[in-house]
Design a protein around this motif. Structure first.
Motif, PDB file in Angstrom:
ATOM      1  N   ASN A  43      23.943  -1.649  65.224  1.00  0.00           N
ATOM      2  CA  ASN A  43      24.016  -1.482  63.764  1.00  0.00           C
ATOM      3  C   ASN A  43      24.964  -0.347  63.366  1.00  0.00           C
ATOM      4  O   ASN A  43      24.700   0.396  62.428  1.00  0.00           O
ATOM      5  N   HIS A  44      26.048  -0.227  64.123  1.00  0.00           N
ATOM      6  CA  HIS A  44      27.086   0.763  63.829  1.00  0.00           C
ATOM      7  C   HIS A  44      28.385   0.003  63.571  1.00  0.00           C
ATOM      8  O   HIS A  44      29.067  -0.424  64.513  1.00  0.00           O
ATOM      9  N   LYS A  45      28.667  -0.201  62.285  1.00  0.00           N
ATOM     10  CA  LYS A  45      29.824  -1.013  61.923  1.00  0.00           C
ATOM     11  C   LYS A  45      31.015  -0.117  61.580  1.00  0.00           C
ATOM     12  O   LYS A  45      30.960   0.663  60.615  1.00  0.00           O
ATOM     13  N   VAL A  46      32.085  -0.251  62.343  1.00  0.00           N
ATOM     14  CA  VAL A  46      33.296   0.526  62.062  1.00  0.00           C
ATOM     15  C   VAL A  46      33.935  -0.024  60.788  1.00  0.00           C
ATOM     16  O   VAL A  46      34.128  -1.240  60.651  1.00  0.00           O
ATOM     17  N   LEU A  70      30.047   1.153  70.280  1.00  0.00           N
ATOM     18  CA  LEU A  70      29.526   1.019  68.916  1.00  0.00           C
ATOM     19  C   LEU A  70      29.521  -0.467  68.557  1.00  0.00           C
ATOM     20  O   LEU A  70      30.539  -1.139  68.704  1.00  0.00           O
ATOM     21  N   GLU A  71      28.409  -0.972  68.071  1.00  0.00           N
ATOM     22  CA  GLU A  71      28.300  -2.407  67.789  1.00  0.00           C
ATOM     23  C   GLU A  71      27.743  -2.619  66.379  1.00  0.00           C
ATOM     24  O   GLU A  71      26.710  -2.056  66.023  1.00  0.00           O
ATOM     25  N   ALA A  72      28.434  -3.460  65.606  1.00  0.00           N
ATOM     26  CA  ALA A  72      28.038  -3.689  64.209  1.00  0.00           C
ATOM     27  C   ALA A  72      26.700  -4.413  64.108  1.00  0.00           C
ATOM     28  O   ALA A  72      25.886  -4.125  63.218  1.00  0.00           O
ATOM     29  N   ALA A  73      26.457  -5.361  64.996  1.00  0.00           N
ATOM     30  CA  ALA A  73      25.235  -6.179  64.908  1.00  0.00           C
ATOM     31  C   ALA A  73      24.041  -5.437  65.519  1.00  0.00           C
ATOM     32  O   ALA A  73      24.199  -4.400  66.156  1.00  0.00           O
ATOM     33  N   GLY A  74      22.857  -6.023  65.305  1.00  0.00           N
ATOM     34  CA  GLY A  74      21.645  -5.411  65.848  1.00  0.00           C
ATOM     35  C   GLY A  74      21.304  -5.949  67.222  1.00  0.00           C
ATOM     36  O   GLY A  74      20.375  -5.485  67.889  1.00  0.00           O
ATOM     37  N   GLN A 116      39.932 -29.297  63.430  1.00  0.00           N
ATOM     38  CA  GLN A 116      38.605 -28.694  63.349  1.00  0.00           C
ATOM     39  C   GLN A 116      37.813 -29.023  64.608  1.00  0.00           C
ATOM     40  O   GLN A 116      37.849 -30.163  65.071  1.00  0.00           O
ATOM     41  N   ILE A 117      37.146 -28.020  65.179  1.00  0.00           N
ATOM     42  CA  ILE A 117      36.216 -28.346  66.274  1.00  0.00           C
ATOM     43  C   ILE A 117      34.794 -27.944  65.911  1.00  0.00           C
ATOM     44  O   ILE A 117      34.579 -27.022  65.100  1.00  0.00           O
ATOM     45  N   ILE A 118      33.855 -28.664  66.505  1.00  0.00           N
ATOM     46  CA  ILE A 118      32.452 -28.283  66.400  1.00  0.00           C
ATOM     47  C   ILE A 118      31.961 -28.118  67.837  1.00  0.00           C
ATOM     48  O   ILE A 118      32.051 -29.055  68.643  1.00  0.00           O
ATOM     49  N   LEU A 125      43.881  -2.342  71.722  1.00  0.00           N
ATOM     50  CA  LEU A 125      43.231  -3.616  71.393  1.00  0.00           C
ATOM     51  C   LEU A 125      43.070  -4.452  72.662  1.00  0.00           C
ATOM     52  O   LEU A 125      43.975  -4.463  73.510  1.00  0.00           O
ATOM     53  N   VAL A 126      41.960  -5.173  72.717  1.00  0.00           N
ATOM     54  CA  VAL A 126      41.641  -5.969  73.904  1.00  0.00           C
ATOM     55  C   VAL A 126      41.076  -7.323  73.477  1.00  0.00           C
ATOM     56  O   VAL A 126      40.365  -7.418  72.474  1.00  0.00           O
ATOM     57  N   ALA A 127      41.361  -8.352  74.240  1.00  0.00           N
ATOM     58  CA  ALA A 127      40.751  -9.691  74.100  1.00  0.00           C
ATOM     59  C   ALA A 127      40.938 -10.260  72.688  1.00  0.00           C
ATOM     60  O   ALA A 127      42.029 -10.165  72.136  1.00  0.00           O
TER      61      ALA A 127
END
Ligand SMILES: Cc1cc2nc3c(=O)[nH]c(=O)nc-3n(C[C@H](O)[C@H](O)[C@H](O)COP(=O)(O)OP(=O)(O)OC[C@H]3O[C@@H](n4cnc5c(N)ncnc54)[C@H](O)[C@@H]3O)c2cc1C
Length: 408
Positions: free
Chosen positions: A131-134, A39-43, A190-192, A290-292
Protein backbone atom coordinates in the motif's frame (compact mmCIF):
# COMPACT_ATOMS: atom_id res chain seq x y z
CA UNK A 1 25.34 12.18 -13.85
CA UNK A 2 28.07 9.85 -15.12
CA UNK A 3 29.81 10.42 -11.75
CA UNK A 4 32.72 8.07 -10.99
CA UNK A 5 31.87 5.61 -8.23
CA UNK A 6 35.02 3.50 -7.92
CA UNK A 7 33.92 1.28 -5.05
CA UNK A 8 30.43 1.57 -3.65
CA UNK A 9 30.21 -1.30 -1.21
CA UNK A 10 27.16 0.05 0.56
CA UNK A 11 24.81 0.93 -2.28
CA UNK A 12 21.18 1.06 -1.27
CA UNK A 13 18.48 0.34 -3.76
CA UNK A 14 14.74 0.88 -3.77
CA UNK A 15 12.66 -1.23 -6.11
CA UNK A 16 9.22 0.06 -7.04
CA UNK A 17 6.78 -2.80 -7.68
CA UNK A 18 6.46 -6.27 -6.13
CA UNK A 19 5.80 -8.02 -9.41
CA UNK A 20 8.04 -10.79 -10.73
CA UNK A 21 10.80 -8.49 -12.01
CA UNK A 22 11.00 -6.46 -8.80
CA UNK A 23 10.97 -9.50 -6.53
CA UNK A 24 13.57 -11.38 -8.59
CA UNK A 25 15.92 -8.40 -8.71
CA UNK A 26 15.37 -7.97 -4.96
CA UNK A 27 16.40 -11.56 -4.25
CA UNK A 28 19.53 -11.40 -6.40
CA UNK A 29 20.68 -8.12 -4.82
CA UNK A 30 19.79 -9.00 -1.22
CA UNK A 31 21.71 -12.26 -1.53
CA UNK A 32 24.82 -10.22 -2.33
CA UNK A 33 24.37 -8.03 0.73
CA UNK A 34 22.84 -5.02 -1.04
CA UNK A 35 20.32 -3.18 1.12
CA UNK A 36 17.11 -3.35 -0.86
CA UNK A 37 13.57 -2.29 -0.11
CA UNK A 38 10.47 -2.85 -2.25
CA UNK A 39 7.57 -0.38 -2.39
CA UNK A 40 4.29 -1.79 -3.71
CA UNK A 41 1.10 0.15 -4.47
CA UNK A 42 -1.26 -2.80 -3.93
CA UNK A 43 -2.04 -4.56 -0.67
CA UNK A 44 -1.15 -7.99 -2.07
CA UNK A 45 0.40 -9.79 -5.04
CA UNK A 46 -1.37 -9.51 -8.41
CA UNK A 47 -3.63 -12.48 -9.30
CA UNK A 48 -4.56 -11.81 -12.95
CA UNK A 49 -3.97 -14.54 -15.57
CA UNK A 50 -0.74 -13.39 -17.19
CA UNK A 51 2.67 -15.02 -17.69
CA UNK A 52 3.05 -18.77 -17.28
CA UNK A 53 5.88 -19.87 -19.62
CA UNK A 54 9.50 -18.98 -18.92
CA UNK A 55 12.10 -19.73 -21.59
CA UNK A 56 15.62 -21.07 -20.86
CA UNK A 57 17.20 -17.60 -20.52
CA UNK A 58 14.68 -16.80 -17.76
CA UNK A 59 15.12 -20.19 -16.13
CA UNK A 60 18.86 -19.44 -15.96
CA UNK A 61 18.12 -16.33 -13.86
CA UNK A 62 15.59 -18.18 -11.68
CA UNK A 63 18.38 -20.65 -10.98
CA UNK A 64 20.87 -17.87 -10.22
CA UNK A 65 18.42 -16.46 -7.69
CA UNK A 66 18.10 -19.89 -6.04
CA UNK A 67 14.36 -20.24 -6.66
CA UNK A 68 14.37 -22.73 -9.53
CA UNK A 69 13.94 -25.89 -7.45
CA UNK A 70 10.76 -24.47 -5.86
CA UNK A 71 9.47 -23.33 -9.27
CA UNK A 72 10.12 -26.77 -10.77
CA UNK A 73 8.48 -28.53 -7.82
CA UNK A 74 5.25 -26.61 -8.37
CA UNK A 75 5.42 -26.11 -12.14
CA UNK A 76 5.54 -28.26 -15.25
CA UNK A 77 7.86 -28.75 -18.21
CA UNK A 78 5.49 -28.63 -21.24
CA UNK A 79 6.11 -31.59 -23.57
CA UNK A 80 5.77 -29.75 -26.88
CA UNK A 81 4.28 -26.86 -28.84
CA UNK A 82 2.32 -27.18 -32.07
CA UNK A 83 0.18 -25.28 -34.56
CA UNK A 84 -3.25 -26.49 -35.70
CA UNK A 85 -6.13 -25.51 -37.94
CA UNK A 86 -9.43 -24.53 -36.25
CA UNK A 87 -10.78 -28.09 -36.71
CA UNK A 88 -7.81 -29.35 -34.68
CA UNK A 89 -5.83 -30.70 -37.66
CA UNK A 90 -2.13 -30.76 -36.83
CA UNK A 91 0.12 -28.56 -39.02
CA UNK A 92 3.56 -28.61 -37.39
CA UNK A 93 5.11 -28.98 -33.96
CA UNK A 94 8.29 -28.87 -31.93
CA UNK A 95 8.95 -31.33 -29.09
CA UNK A 96 10.55 -29.88 -25.96
CA UNK A 97 14.18 -30.77 -25.24
CA UNK A 98 15.19 -31.82 -21.77
CA UNK A 99 18.86 -32.41 -22.62
CA UNK A 100 19.72 -28.69 -22.29
CA UNK A 101 20.85 -26.80 -19.19
CA UNK A 102 17.65 -24.97 -18.35
CA UNK A 103 14.55 -26.32 -20.13
CA UNK A 104 11.49 -24.09 -20.31
CA UNK A 105 9.37 -24.16 -17.17
CA UNK A 106 5.72 -23.27 -16.78
CA UNK A 107 4.02 -21.93 -13.65
CA UNK A 108 1.19 -19.36 -13.47
CA UNK A 109 2.58 -15.95 -12.52
CA UNK A 110 0.59 -15.64 -9.29
CA UNK A 111 2.23 -18.85 -8.03
CA UNK A 112 5.68 -17.74 -9.20
CA UNK A 113 5.20 -14.43 -7.37
CA UNK A 114 4.43 -16.24 -4.10
CA UNK A 115 7.67 -18.22 -4.36
CA UNK A 116 9.66 -15.08 -5.21
CA UNK A 117 8.13 -13.14 -2.31
CA UNK A 118 8.98 -15.92 0.15
CA UNK A 119 12.59 -16.05 -1.05
CA UNK A 120 12.93 -12.26 -0.94
CA UNK A 121 11.59 -11.98 2.59
CA UNK A 122 13.85 -14.85 3.71
CA UNK A 123 16.89 -12.60 3.09
CA UNK A 124 18.00 -10.59 6.15
CA UNK A 125 17.00 -6.92 6.26
CA UNK A 126 14.54 -7.05 3.35
CA UNK A 127 11.02 -5.66 3.42
CA UNK A 128 8.08 -5.06 1.13
CA UNK A 129 6.07 -1.97 2.04
CA UNK A 130 2.55 -2.74 0.79
CA UNK A 131 0.00 0.00 0.00
CA UNK A 132 2.86 2.35 -0.88
CA UNK A 133 2.01 3.98 -4.18
CA UNK A 134 4.73 6.07 -5.82
CA UNK A 135 3.19 9.26 -7.20
CA UNK A 136 6.21 11.36 -8.15
CA UNK A 137 10.01 11.35 -8.17
CA UNK A 138 13.05 13.58 -8.01
CA UNK A 139 16.83 13.24 -7.80
CA UNK A 140 20.07 15.09 -7.30
CA UNK A 141 23.70 14.06 -7.55
CA UNK A 142 23.61 12.23 -4.22
CA UNK A 143 20.27 10.48 -4.14
CA UNK A 144 17.11 9.43 -5.97
CA UNK A 145 13.79 9.95 -4.22
CA UNK A 146 10.21 8.72 -4.61
CA UNK A 147 7.19 10.43 -3.11
CA UNK A 148 4.67 7.89 -1.95
CA UNK A 149 1.00 7.83 -0.92
CA UNK A 150 0.31 5.58 2.06
CA UNK A 151 -2.62 5.06 4.45
CA UNK A 152 -0.67 7.08 7.02
CA UNK A 153 -0.13 10.01 4.67
CA UNK A 154 2.51 11.00 2.13
CA UNK A 155 6.10 9.89 2.62
CA UNK A 156 9.42 10.26 0.80
CA UNK A 157 11.98 7.48 0.39
CA UNK A 158 15.53 7.93 -0.90
CA UNK A 159 18.29 5.61 -2.10
CA UNK A 160 21.41 5.54 -4.25
CA UNK A 161 19.37 4.07 -7.10
CA UNK A 162 15.66 3.49 -7.63
CA UNK A 163 14.49 0.81 -10.04
CA UNK A 164 11.06 1.07 -11.67
CA UNK A 165 9.70 -2.48 -11.79
CA UNK A 166 6.20 -1.01 -11.69
CA UNK A 167 4.74 -2.57 -14.81
CA UNK A 168 3.19 -1.31 -18.03
CA UNK A 169 1.73 1.84 -16.45
CA UNK A 170 4.96 2.61 -14.61
CA UNK A 171 4.83 5.84 -12.64
CA UNK A 172 8.63 5.95 -12.72
CA UNK A 173 8.61 5.92 -16.55
CA UNK A 174 5.77 8.47 -16.69
CA UNK A 175 7.60 10.79 -14.31
CA UNK A 176 10.81 10.49 -16.34
CA UNK A 177 9.38 10.83 -19.84
CA UNK A 178 5.78 12.09 -19.55
CA UNK A 179 2.43 10.31 -19.17
CA UNK A 180 1.86 9.60 -22.84
CA UNK A 181 5.42 8.98 -23.89
CA UNK A 182 5.86 5.22 -24.34
CA UNK A 183 7.11 4.90 -27.93
CA UNK A 184 5.62 2.13 -30.05
CA UNK A 185 2.13 1.03 -30.95
CA UNK A 186 -0.98 -0.73 -29.73
CA UNK A 187 -1.90 -3.59 -32.08
CA UNK A 188 -5.52 -3.38 -33.24
CA UNK A 189 -6.32 -6.87 -31.95
CA UNK A 190 -8.10 -7.84 -28.75
CA UNK A 191 -7.21 -10.83 -26.60
CA UNK A 192 -9.01 -12.41 -23.69
CA UNK A 193 -6.78 -14.50 -21.42
CA UNK A 194 -8.62 -17.20 -19.47
CA UNK A 195 -7.65 -19.98 -17.08
CA UNK A 196 -9.93 -23.00 -17.35
CA UNK A 197 -10.22 -26.65 -16.40
CA UNK A 198 -11.10 -28.41 -19.67
CA UNK A 199 -9.37 -31.52 -20.95
CA UNK A 200 -7.80 -30.59 -24.29
CA UNK A 201 -5.63 -33.75 -24.22
CA UNK A 202 -8.79 -35.77 -24.84
CA UNK A 203 -8.99 -34.09 -28.28
CA UNK A 204 -5.39 -35.04 -29.11
CA UNK A 205 -3.99 -31.59 -28.21
CA UNK A 206 -0.36 -31.29 -27.05
CA UNK A 207 0.63 -29.32 -23.95
CA UNK A 208 0.88 -26.06 -25.97
CA UNK A 209 -1.22 -25.42 -29.08
CA UNK A 210 -1.65 -22.42 -31.34
CA UNK A 211 -4.81 -22.53 -33.44
CA UNK A 212 -4.27 -20.39 -36.50
CA UNK A 213 -7.12 -18.52 -38.18
CA UNK A 214 -8.03 -15.03 -39.33
CA UNK A 215 -10.75 -14.66 -36.67
CA UNK A 216 -10.91 -17.69 -34.40
CA UNK A 217 -7.23 -17.90 -33.47
CA UNK A 218 -6.27 -18.92 -29.97
CA UNK A 219 -3.66 -20.53 -27.78
CA UNK A 220 -4.48 -23.46 -25.49
CA UNK A 221 -1.70 -24.50 -23.10
CA UNK A 222 -1.68 -26.70 -20.03
CA UNK A 223 -0.16 -24.61 -17.24
CA UNK A 224 -0.44 -26.62 -14.01
CA UNK A 225 0.12 -30.12 -12.74
CA UNK A 226 -3.58 -30.49 -11.90
CA UNK A 227 -4.75 -29.78 -15.46
CA UNK A 228 -5.48 -26.04 -15.54
CA UNK A 229 -5.24 -24.66 -19.10
CA UNK A 230 -4.55 -21.15 -20.34
CA UNK A 231 -6.80 -20.30 -23.26
CA UNK A 232 -6.01 -16.95 -24.86
CA UNK A 233 -8.31 -16.13 -27.75
CA UNK A 234 -9.04 -13.18 -30.00
CA UNK A 235 -12.28 -11.24 -30.27
CA UNK A 236 -13.66 -8.35 -32.32
CA UNK A 237 -12.12 -4.91 -31.78
CA UNK A 238 -13.78 -2.09 -29.87
CA UNK A 239 -16.00 -3.61 -27.13
CA UNK A 240 -15.91 -2.85 -23.41
CA UNK A 241 -14.29 -5.30 -20.97
CA UNK A 242 -17.77 -6.23 -19.68
CA UNK A 243 -18.91 -7.02 -23.22
CA UNK A 244 -15.84 -9.19 -23.86
CA UNK A 245 -16.41 -11.15 -20.65
CA UNK A 246 -20.12 -11.61 -21.49
CA UNK A 247 -19.13 -13.07 -24.87
CA UNK A 248 -16.73 -15.64 -23.38
CA UNK A 249 -19.23 -18.61 -23.29
CA UNK A 250 -20.21 -18.14 -26.95
CA UNK A 251 -16.57 -17.69 -28.02
CA UNK A 252 -15.54 -20.90 -26.20
CA UNK A 253 -18.46 -22.81 -27.74
CA UNK A 254 -17.54 -21.60 -31.21
CA UNK A 255 -13.77 -22.11 -31.17
CA UNK A 256 -12.76 -24.82 -28.66
CA UNK A 257 -12.69 -28.52 -29.55
CA UNK A 258 -15.94 -30.25 -28.53
CA UNK A 259 -17.82 -26.89 -28.69
CA UNK A 260 -18.23 -26.84 -24.90
CA UNK A 261 -21.12 -25.16 -23.05
CA UNK A 262 -20.51 -23.52 -19.64
CA UNK A 263 -21.32 -26.73 -17.69
CA UNK A 264 -18.63 -28.60 -19.62
CA UNK A 265 -15.67 -26.64 -18.17
CA UNK A 266 -14.69 -24.80 -15.00
CA UNK A 267 -13.65 -21.23 -15.75
CA UNK A 268 -11.22 -19.93 -13.11
CA UNK A 269 -10.41 -16.45 -14.41
CA UNK A 270 -10.73 -14.24 -17.47
CA UNK A 271 -9.14 -10.89 -18.38
CA UNK A 272 -9.26 -8.87 -21.62
CA UNK A 273 -5.94 -7.31 -22.68
CA UNK A 274 -4.77 -4.93 -25.37
CA UNK A 275 -1.51 -5.80 -27.13
CA UNK A 276 1.37 -3.34 -27.17
CA UNK A 277 4.81 -3.23 -28.79
CA UNK A 278 6.56 -0.41 -26.94
CA UNK A 279 9.99 0.54 -25.64
CA UNK A 280 11.04 3.52 -23.50
CA UNK A 281 13.60 5.94 -24.94
CA UNK A 282 16.09 5.00 -22.24
CA UNK A 283 16.11 2.51 -19.35
CA UNK A 284 18.26 4.88 -17.32
CA UNK A 285 17.88 8.50 -16.33
CA UNK A 286 20.44 9.47 -13.67
CA UNK A 287 19.73 7.40 -10.58
CA UNK A 288 16.49 5.89 -11.94
CA UNK A 289 16.40 2.63 -13.91
CA UNK A 290 13.56 0.89 -15.73
CA UNK A 291 13.07 -2.87 -15.95
CA UNK A 292 10.66 -5.29 -17.68
CA UNK A 293 7.12 -4.03 -18.49
CA UNK A 294 8.00 -0.57 -17.18
CA UNK A 295 10.69 -0.43 -19.89
CA UNK A 296 9.26 -2.45 -22.80
CA UNK A 297 6.16 -4.36 -23.85
CA UNK A 298 5.33 -7.01 -26.41
CA UNK A 299 2.35 -9.21 -27.20
CA UNK A 300 2.34 -12.47 -25.19
CA UNK A 301 2.44 -14.93 -28.12
CA UNK A 302 5.67 -16.85 -27.68
CA UNK A 303 6.06 -15.81 -24.03
CA UNK A 304 8.72 -13.14 -24.54
CA UNK A 305 7.30 -10.48 -22.19
CA UNK A 306 8.53 -11.50 -18.79
CA UNK A 307 11.25 -13.66 -20.33
CA UNK A 308 12.64 -10.38 -21.73
CA UNK A 309 12.01 -8.66 -18.40
CA UNK A 310 13.90 -11.33 -16.51
CA UNK A 311 16.82 -10.88 -18.91
CA UNK A 312 16.80 -7.17 -17.92
CA UNK A 313 16.90 -8.21 -14.27
CA UNK A 314 19.96 -10.42 -14.88
CA UNK A 315 21.81 -7.68 -16.75
CA UNK A 316 20.97 -4.95 -14.23
CA UNK A 317 22.01 -7.22 -11.37
CA UNK A 318 25.40 -7.78 -13.07
CA UNK A 319 25.76 -4.03 -13.60
CA UNK A 320 24.97 -3.24 -9.95
CA UNK A 321 27.42 -5.90 -8.79
CA UNK A 322 30.18 -4.50 -11.01
CA UNK A 323 29.48 -1.08 -9.48
CA UNK A 324 29.44 -2.41 -5.93
CA UNK A 325 32.68 -4.31 -6.40
CA UNK A 326 34.50 -1.41 -8.05
CA UNK A 327 34.77 -3.21 -11.40
CA UNK A 328 32.97 -0.44 -13.27
CA UNK A 329 31.94 3.19 -12.85
CA UNK A 330 28.30 4.08 -13.06
CA UNK A 331 28.42 4.42 -16.85
CA UNK A 332 27.83 0.64 -16.65
CA UNK A 333 24.18 1.59 -16.06
CA UNK A 334 24.12 3.40 -19.42
CA UNK A 335 25.46 0.18 -20.91
CA UNK A 336 22.58 -1.66 -19.22
CA UNK A 337 20.11 0.62 -20.98
CA UNK A 338 21.89 0.40 -24.33
CA UNK A 339 22.21 -3.39 -24.28
CA UNK A 340 18.64 -4.07 -23.17
CA UNK A 341 17.05 -1.65 -25.65
CA UNK A 342 19.02 -3.30 -28.45
CA UNK A 343 17.83 -6.76 -27.40
CA UNK A 344 14.25 -5.52 -27.46
CA UNK A 345 14.55 -3.87 -30.86
CA UNK A 346 16.50 -6.66 -32.56
CA UNK A 347 15.00 -9.76 -30.95
CA UNK A 348 11.95 -9.34 -28.71
CA UNK A 349 9.94 -6.95 -30.85
CA UNK A 350 10.39 -8.72 -34.22
CA UNK A 351 10.09 -12.23 -32.77
CA UNK A 352 6.94 -11.53 -30.78
CA UNK A 353 5.35 -9.79 -33.79
CA UNK A 354 6.19 -12.77 -36.02
CA UNK A 355 4.75 -15.22 -33.46
CA UNK A 356 1.50 -13.28 -33.36
CA UNK A 357 1.24 -12.79 -37.13
CA UNK A 358 1.57 -16.57 -37.58
CA UNK A 359 -1.39 -17.22 -35.29
CA UNK A 360 -3.81 -14.69 -36.75
CA UNK A 361 -2.71 -15.33 -40.36
CA UNK A 362 -1.45 -11.77 -40.73
CA UNK A 363 1.61 -12.83 -42.74
CA UNK A 364 2.42 -14.04 -46.23
CA UNK A 365 1.75 -17.73 -46.82
CA UNK A 366 5.39 -18.15 -47.89
CA UNK A 367 6.57 -16.90 -44.49
CA UNK A 368 4.31 -19.44 -42.77
CA UNK A 369 5.47 -22.25 -45.01
CA UNK A 370 9.09 -21.41 -44.26
CA UNK A 371 8.32 -21.80 -40.57
CA UNK A 372 6.53 -25.15 -41.00
CA UNK A 373 9.55 -26.36 -43.00
CA UNK A 374 11.82 -25.28 -40.17
CA UNK A 375 9.71 -27.29 -37.69
CA UNK A 376 10.13 -30.37 -39.88
CA UNK A 377 13.90 -29.83 -40.07
CA UNK A 378 14.05 -29.50 -36.28
CA UNK A 379 12.27 -32.84 -35.94
CA UNK A 380 15.00 -34.55 -37.94
CA UNK A 381 18.07 -32.67 -36.69
CA UNK A 382 18.96 -33.17 -33.01
CA UNK A 383 21.58 -30.40 -32.92
CA UNK A 384 19.25 -27.87 -34.54
CA UNK A 385 16.53 -28.90 -32.10
CA UNK A 386 18.84 -28.25 -29.14
CA UNK A 387 19.84 -24.87 -30.59
CA UNK A 388 16.20 -23.88 -31.12
CA UNK A 389 15.28 -24.91 -27.59
CA UNK A 390 17.97 -22.60 -26.21
CA UNK A 391 17.25 -19.78 -28.65
CA UNK A 392 16.25 -17.20 -26.03
CA UNK A 393 19.73 -17.36 -24.49
CA UNK A 394 20.61 -14.62 -26.99
CA UNK A 395 18.63 -12.33 -24.70
CA UNK A 396 21.30 -12.64 -22.03
CA UNK A 397 24.37 -10.38 -22.08
CA UNK A 398 27.85 -11.16 -20.85
CA UNK A 399 28.99 -8.00 -19.06
CA UNK A 400 32.60 -9.08 -18.55
CA UNK A 401 33.82 -7.14 -21.60
CA UNK A 402 32.49 -3.87 -20.16
CA UNK A 403 34.31 -4.15 -16.84
CA UNK A 404 37.37 -2.09 -15.95
CA UNK A 405 40.53 -3.59 -17.48
CA UNK A 406 42.04 -6.04 -15.04
CA UNK A 407 38.97 -6.19 -12.83
CA UNK A 408 37.17 -8.71 -15.05
C1 LIG B 1 -2.21 -12.79 -21.11
C2 LIG B 1 -0.75 -12.62 -20.87
C3 LIG B 1 0.07 -13.74 -20.92
C4 LIG B 1 1.44 -13.60 -20.73
N1 LIG B 1 2.22 -14.71 -20.81
C5 LIG B 1 3.55 -14.60 -20.67
C6 LIG B 1 4.37 -15.76 -20.68
O1 LIG B 1 3.90 -16.90 -20.79
N2 LIG B 1 5.71 -15.58 -20.54
C7 LIG B 1 6.27 -14.35 -20.37
O2 LIG B 1 7.50 -14.26 -20.26
N3 LIG B 1 5.51 -13.23 -20.28
C8 LIG B 1 4.17 -13.33 -20.43
N4 LIG B 1 3.38 -12.22 -20.28
C9 LIG B 1 3.97 -10.92 -19.87
C10 LIG B 1 4.19 -10.85 -18.35
O3 LIG B 1 3.00 -11.17 -17.65
C11 LIG B 1 4.68 -9.48 -17.95
O4 LIG B 1 5.78 -9.16 -18.77
C12 LIG B 1 5.10 -9.44 -16.48
O5 LIG B 1 4.03 -9.71 -15.63
C13 LIG B 1 5.69 -8.09 -16.14
O6 LIG B 1 6.23 -8.14 -14.85
P1 LIG B 1 6.68 -6.79 -14.15
O7 LIG B 1 7.33 -7.20 -12.87
O8 LIG B 1 7.43 -5.94 -15.08
O9 LIG B 1 5.33 -5.99 -13.89
P2 LIG B 1 3.98 -6.37 -13.14
O10 LIG B 1 3.82 -7.84 -13.05
O11 LIG B 1 2.92 -5.60 -13.81
O12 LIG B 1 4.22 -5.83 -11.67
C14 LIG B 1 4.28 -4.44 -11.41
C15 LIG B 1 4.02 -4.19 -9.94
O13 LIG B 1 4.23 -2.80 -9.69
C16 LIG B 1 3.17 -2.33 -8.87
N5 LIG B 1 3.02 -0.88 -9.13
C17 LIG B 1 2.48 -0.29 -10.23
N6 LIG B 1 2.49 1.05 -10.10
C18 LIG B 1 3.07 1.31 -8.89
C19 LIG B 1 3.35 2.51 -8.17
N7 LIG B 1 3.05 3.73 -8.69
N8 LIG B 1 3.93 2.43 -6.95
C20 LIG B 1 4.24 1.21 -6.42
N9 LIG B 1 3.98 0.04 -7.04
C21 LIG B 1 3.40 0.08 -8.27
C22 LIG B 1 1.96 -3.13 -9.32
O14 LIG B 1 0.94 -3.13 -8.35
C23 LIG B 1 2.58 -4.51 -9.53
O15 LIG B 1 2.58 -5.28 -8.37
C24 LIG B 1 1.99 -12.32 -20.46
C25 LIG B 1 1.16 -11.20 -20.37
C26 LIG B 1 -0.19 -11.35 -20.57
C27 LIG B 1 -1.07 -10.13 -20.46
Amino acid sequence: MGKQTPVNKHIEIIIVGAGPSGLLLGILLAKQGVKVQILEAAGELDKNPRAAHYAPSAVYELNRAGVLEDVKAQGIHPDAVCWRHPDGTFIAGIRSRFDIDFPMVCLPLDQLDIILLQHFLAQPGTEVLWNHKVVSIDQDENEARVHVETAEGNKTFGADYIVGCDGANSQIRRSLFGDLNYPGETLQKQIIATNVYYDFHKFGYWDSNFIIDENDWYMAARITQDGLWRVTYGDVWGLSNEEYLARQPERYEKILPGNPKPGDYKLVSASPYKLHQRCADSFRVGRFLLVADAAHLCNPFGGLGLTGGIADVGTLFDAFMALKEGKADDSILDKYSEVRRKKWAEIIDPMSRANFRRVCLDEAESERKEFWDLCKKVEEDEELARQMAQGTNVLREDFREYLTAGAA
